[in-house]
Design an enzyme around this catalytic site. Structure first.
Site, PDB file in Angstrom:
ATOM      1  N   LYS A 175      -8.700  -1.157   0.940  1.00  0.00           N
ATOM      2  CA  LYS A 175      -9.824  -1.603   2.187  1.00  0.00           C
ATOM      3  C   LYS A 175     -10.530  -2.670   1.173  1.00  0.00           C
ATOM      4  O   LYS A 175     -10.999  -2.641   0.406  1.00  0.00           O
ATOM      5  CB  LYS A 175     -10.630  -0.382   2.499  1.00  0.00           C
ATOM      6  CG  LYS A 175     -10.088   0.198   3.560  1.00  0.00           C
ATOM      7  CD  LYS A 175     -10.154  -0.651   4.842  1.00  0.00           C
ATOM      8  CE  LYS A 175      -9.424   0.023   6.092  1.00  0.00           C
ATOM      9  NZ  LYS A 175      -8.385  -0.739   6.291  1.00  0.00           N
ATOM     10  N   GLU A 197       0.587  -1.216  -0.099  1.00  0.00           N
ATOM     11  CA  GLU A 197      -0.028  -0.077   0.127  1.00  0.00           C
ATOM     12  C   GLU A 197       0.735   1.053  -0.064  1.00  0.00           C
ATOM     13  O   GLU A 197       1.840   1.296   0.954  1.00  0.00           O
ATOM     14  CB  GLU A 197      -0.972  -0.057   1.310  1.00  0.00           C
ATOM     15  CG  GLU A 197      -1.832   1.348   1.423  1.00  0.00           C
ATOM     16  CD  GLU A 197      -2.938   0.961   2.295  1.00  0.00           C
ATOM     17  OE1 GLU A 197      -3.908   2.104   2.583  1.00  0.00           O
ATOM     18  OE2 GLU A 197      -2.959   0.281   3.205  1.00  0.00           O
TER      19      GLU A 197
END
Length: 543
Positions: free
Chosen positions: A334, A312
Site C-alpha cells: 500500500k 505482491e
C-alpha cells in the site's frame, strides 16, 4: 527483489495424472454455475461436481492420508538410458532448495469472496449463510472467465536463476506403469534441457516505453464517474462505515491481429507475457493459459490467458525444517509512487538518477496518507492470520519498507505467523484471508459490500484475486493479481485474423486524505506498463 525471484516454475496439463479444474461461481448465470474437472488419464474425460473450488481442493488434497512429502531423487547413467541405470534415494523434505513438489497451480478470482466470507461466517458461529445472487451482475460477466481455475501439475520444471540448475518434478502414484512413465519423461526432458543449455538467450526485441498508447483502452467507469465513486467513498468513511476502500476499475480494449501461420491462436498471449516480463520484471510474475482443446465444449469451459507482472505476495506457506509447523507470510503493498527512469540515453545507474529516486522514495516513506493505508491493511492481515495461526505467533518483522521496481517505488510490509500442520493447512489460510486486504480495504466485510455497489456489481474477474501453487507437501505461494492483463478470444469469422478482448484491472485505496484527481492518476500509473506492453505486442504481431 532478488530474494523473491530465485525460482521459475513451468508446466502444463498434458501429463497422465493431470487435470484441469474450472469453477464458475455466483457471478455467472445460474445454468453455468458448476465445478468442472477434465482429466487427462487415457482419454480426456470431463465431469461436473456439485461443490465449490476450495472444498474440492481440500477434499482431493486430503485423500490418501492428506498432504504428503515423500520425495525420491532420481539420477540416470549418462552413458545409457535403460532402467537398470536408474538409481533412487529418498530425499529429506528440506533437501531441495524450493518448496514446490507438484500439485495444484492456478488462480482464485476476486468473486470467490462469496465462498470465503460464508466460511468465515460459519467459522465464527453463524448458521445458514446464503450468497446473495442479486449482488452479481451476470450479464456483464465475461463467460470465458471462470471464478477460479487450476491445473493439477504432475510434470513440472523448476529453474534456479541463481545457479542455472534445472529440476524436473514428476508426481507418481504407487502404480509401476505410472512410475515408469514419469521416469521416461524425466529422461526425455533431461535430453531437451541439455540442448537448451547450448542455445544462447535471444536478445530482447521489446522497445522502450512509448509516450502514447497505440491502443485506446476504455474504462469501465469514466473519469467523472470514478471521481464520484471517490466522493461516495469519502461519504462512507465520514459515516463510519469504512476507513479505507480499495476502489477499482477495468480498462478494456478489443484487438484484432493478423493470424500467424507459425503459431496456434492460443499461443499468441505468451508473446505479450514475454514483453510484459521484459518491461516490468517483478518477483511474482506469472503466465497462465486456459484454452479449449475441444470447441464443442466451449460453452462450459474457460478460455483465457493471464499475463501477470505482480510485485505482491498474497500468502505463502512454508514448512519449518524438522517440524510439523508451517510459517505463513503475507507482504501487502500500500503506497505507490512513479520511479524516475531518466531521459533517453541517460544511465539509470548514474548518480543523478539515483539521487532523484532517493528523494522520491523518501517522499513516499514520509507520506502520512500512504503510511495510514499501509498500517490499516497490516492490522487487517494480522486479524485475518490470527483466525488460523497459533495464538501469539502473528507478528510484523518489517513495517512500511520501500521496495523499488522497474517503473514504481512501493511501500511494503511483511506479516508472519505460525501454522500447526496437524490441525490446519493452506486451504484454511486462504479461507481466513481471501480476498487480500490490500484489494478490499477495511473493515473487510462491510467494505466489500460498499465496493460492490460502487463498482456496479461488475465482476473483477481474476484481478484482485490470487495466482500460484498449492503443493502436495502442504506448502503454498500465491501472489495478488495486479499489474496484469486478462486476454479472452473474441469469435471471428475471418480466417486471416484473430481477435482478443484485453482487460486490465487497476485502482487504489481511498482514505479520508485521498484526492480524486490524484487517485485517478494513480490508477492510470499502475496500468501504464501493462497498456504499453499490449501496444507493443500488437505492433509486434503486425510486423
Amino acid at each position: 527483489i532478488i530474494s523473491n525471484s530465485r525460482f521459475s516454475i513451468m508446466g502444463s496439463n498434458d501429463g497422465p495424472l493431470s487435470q484441469k479444474i474450472e469453477y464458475f461461481g455466483v457471478e455467472h448465470p445460474l445454468e453455468k454455475r458448476r465445478l468442472r474437472v477434465t482429466s487427462n488419464s487415457g482419454n480426456i474425460e470431463s465431469s461436473t461436481i456439485d461443490t465449490d473450488i476450495l472444498s474440492y481442493l481440500r477434499e482431493t488434497l486430503a485423500e490418501d492420508g492428506g498432504f504428503s512429502d515423500h520425495v525420491h531423487m532420481v539420477s540416470f547413467n549418462e552413458m545409457e538410458g535403460v532402467a537398470d541405470d536408474q538409481t533412487f534415494r529418498a530425499a529429506a523434505a528440506d533437501e531441495l532448495p524450493f518448496d514446490y513438489r507438484g500439485g495444484y497451480v492456478g488462480f482464485l478470482g476476486y468473486e470467490l469472496r462469496h465462498i470465503t466470507q460464508c466460511s468465515l461466517f460459519e467459522l465464527e458461529g453463524g448458521h445458514g449463510c446464503t450468497i446473495n445472487d442479486s449482488e452479481a451482475s451476470c450479464e456483464r460477466t465475461n463467460p470465458n472467465v471462470p471464478t477460479a481455475a487450476f491445473f493439477f501439475a504432475d510434470r513440472s520444471l523448476v529453474f534456479d536463476h541463481h545457479t542455472g540448475d534445472w529440476y524436473a518434478v514428476g508426481v507418481a502414484t504407487s502404480d509401476e506403469e505410472v512410475i515408469a512413465d514419469v521416469l521416461e519423461w524425466m529422461q526425455a526432458i533431461q535430453s531437451k534441457l541439455d540442448d537448451i543449455g547450448e542455445i544462447s538467450s535471444p536478445t530482447s526485441t521489446s522497445s522502450c516505453i512509448a509516450d502514447n498508447d497505440a491502443i485506446a483502452f476504455v474504462p469501465n467507469r469514466p473519469k467523472h464517474q470514478y471521481q464520484m465513486d471517490i466522493a461516495r467513498s469519502h461519504e462512507e468513511i465520514r459515516n463510519g462505515e469504512s476507513y479505507e476502500l480499495c476502489v477499482t476499475n477495468q480498462l478494456e480494449a478489443e484487438i484484432t491481429l493478423p493470424k500467424r501461420s507459425d503459431k496456434e491462436i492460443h499461443e499468441s498471449p505468451f508473446d505479450l507475457y514475454k514483453i510484459l516480463r521484459t518491461n516490468n520484471p517483478a518477483p511474482f510474475s506469472a503466465f497462465m493459459n486456459f484454452y479449449n482443446r475441444d470447441d464443442a465444449s466451449s460453452d462450459v469451459s474457460a478460455s483465457l490467458s493471464i499475463c501477470c507482472s505482480s510485485p505482491e505476495r498474497f500468502l505463502s506457506v512454508k514448512q519449518e525444517p524438522r517440524h510439523q509447523n508451517f510459517v505463513v507470510e503475507s507482504k501487502p503493498i500500500k503506497g505507490t509512487i512513479a520511479r524516475y527512469i531518466g531521459s533517453e540515453g541517460e544511465n539509470e545507474s548514474s548518480d543523478m538518477v539515483k539521487s532523484i529516486n532517493d528523494r522520491i522514495m523518501q517522499q513516499l516513506r514520509e507520506s502520512t496518507k500512504d503510511q495510514a493505508e499501509n498500517l490499516m491493511i497490516v492490522d487487517l492481515l494480522r486479524n485475518d492470520l490470527g483466525r488460523v495461526c497459533e495464538v501469539g505467533s502473528v507478528h510484523v518483522p518489517y513495517l512500511m519498507n520501500i521496495e523499488s521496481y522497474a517503473t514504481v517505488h512501493q511501500m511494503v510490509s511483511t506479516v508472519r505467523g505460525h501454522l500447526d500442520g496437524n490441525t490446519s493447512n493452506a486451504i484454511d489460510v486462504i479461507e481466513a484471508c481471501f480476498p487480500g486486504g490490500s484489494m478490499t480495504g477495511a473493515p473487510k466485510q462491510r467494505t466489500m459490500e460498499i465496493l460492490n455497489e460502487i463498482e456496479e456489481g461488475v465482476s473483477r474477474g481474476p484481478y484482485s484475486g490470487c495466482l500460484g501453487y498449492i503443493s502436495l507437501n502442504g506448502c503454498m505461494d500465491m501472489n495478488i493479481i495486479i499489474r496484469s492483463a486478462v486476454l479472452t478470444p473474441i469469435p471471428n469469422t475471418d480466417d486471416s485474423t484473430e481477435s482478443w478482448k484485453a482487460s486490465i484491472g487497476c485502482g487504489g485505496a481511498i482514505t479520508a486524505l485521498s484526492d480524486s484527481n490524484d487517485e485517478y492518476d494513480e490508477m492510470l500509473l499502475k496500468s501504464r506498463i501493462v497498456r504499453h506492453s499490449i501496444s507493443q505486442w500488437s505492433a509486434q504481431q503486425r510486423s
